[in-house]
Design a protein around this motif. Structure first.
Motif, mmCIF file in Angstrom:
data_model
loop_
_atom_site.group_PDB
_atom_site.id
_atom_site.type_symbol
_atom_site.label_atom_id
_atom_site.label_comp_id
_atom_site.label_asym_id
_atom_site.label_seq_id
_atom_site.Cartn_x
_atom_site.Cartn_y
_atom_site.Cartn_z
ATOM 1 N N CYS A 151 0.598 -6.132 -47.557
ATOM 2 C CA CYS A 151 1.224 -7.252 -46.916
ATOM 3 C C CYS A 151 1.826 -8.517 -48.129
ATOM 4 C CB CYS A 151 -0.201 -8.017 -46.601
ATOM 5 S SG CYS A 151 -0.516 -9.598 -45.943
ATOM 6 N N CYS B 75 -2.787 -9.985 -42.167
ATOM 7 C CA CYS B 75 -4.140 -8.511 -42.968
ATOM 8 C C CYS B 75 -5.419 -8.813 -42.253
ATOM 9 C CB CYS B 75 -3.323 -7.793 -44.265
ATOM 10 S SG CYS B 75 -4.415 -9.243 -45.326
ATOM 11 N N CYS C 126 0.061 -10.857 -49.434
ATOM 12 C CA CYS C 126 -0.903 -11.388 -50.317
ATOM 13 C C CYS C 126 -1.028 -10.445 -51.244
ATOM 14 C CB CYS C 126 -2.058 -12.173 -49.603
ATOM 15 S SG CYS C 126 -2.696 -10.677 -48.902
#
Ligand SMILES: [Zn+2]
Length: 202
Positions: free
Chosen positions: A35, A19, A37
């Motif tokens: 995303c 991302c 993360c």
């Protein structure tokens, strides 16, 4: 629920290859989705809070008054730290597969490191970390998207208004008792939420 950039930006990893720090990526059918993360960040924030709740001294846990939404605004008392511990573990049990939950229990709840986990579960080191990532992403999403009480944001969980009985209580009629005491919202309110009547001596 819709994920917005203003929410994901602060949670994303700046050097994320997927991302590039925005926290959102284009999924199939052109829909923006968070995303991985971001999902892992959410899990870790919730997990840190869980660790704090289970390791803190018992006397630090407090009873707090929870306001409810709606016109009637009844309130209930609760022990938020204990509720959080229970929610965290129950959500994990409900949403993980049996295998994932075994790893979750060993690694996150009992604190076993990768060596111990991979020996116990017969797993390669790489597979262990992939599985941990998968668990973090899965639970991060559930913690944020769960209805009606998401675990994340923690502020909303610990200090937000509850939605208990909102639909049931909201359209209730206003009725004033004859001797002009406080309005009574019967019969929509459940018995355990009602205050006892005030006696003459009070
Ligand atoms: Zn990312």
């Amino acid at each position: 629920m819709d994920w917005t950039r203003s929410e994901t930006l602060a949670l994303a990893m700046h050097q994320c290859a997927q991302c590039h720090g925005s926290g959102l990526r284009l999924a199939r059918k052109g829909v923006l989705s968070p995303c991985n993360c971001v999902l892992r960040s959410i899990f870790r924030i919730c997990f840190n809070r869980f660790q704090r709740c289970v390791t803190q001294e018992r006397h630090l846990s407090r009873v707090s008054l929870e306001p409810h939404l709606g016109r009637t605004r009844p309130s209930t008392w609760g022990r938020k730290d204990e509720e959080y511990i229970a929610d965290f573990t129950l959500i994990a049990r409900r949403h993980l597969t049996e295998e994932e939950h075994r790893l979750f229990r060993y690694h996150f709840l009992l604190g076993a490191d990768w060596k111990l986990c991979s020996r116990k579960l017969g797993m390669e080191r790489g597979n262990f970390f992939h599985a941990v990532y998968r668990i973090e992403q899965k639970l991060g999403r559930v913690f944020r998207e769960l209805e009606p009480y998401a675990l994340y944001p923690l502020d909303d969980y610990f200090h937000g208004a509850s939605r208990i009985g909102l639909q049931r209580i909201e359209p209730g009629p206003v009725r004033i008792t004859q001797n002009h005491q406080a309005p009574v919202w019967a019969p929509q309110l459940q018995n355990y939420l009602r205050f006892p009547p005030v006696g003459r001596t009070a």
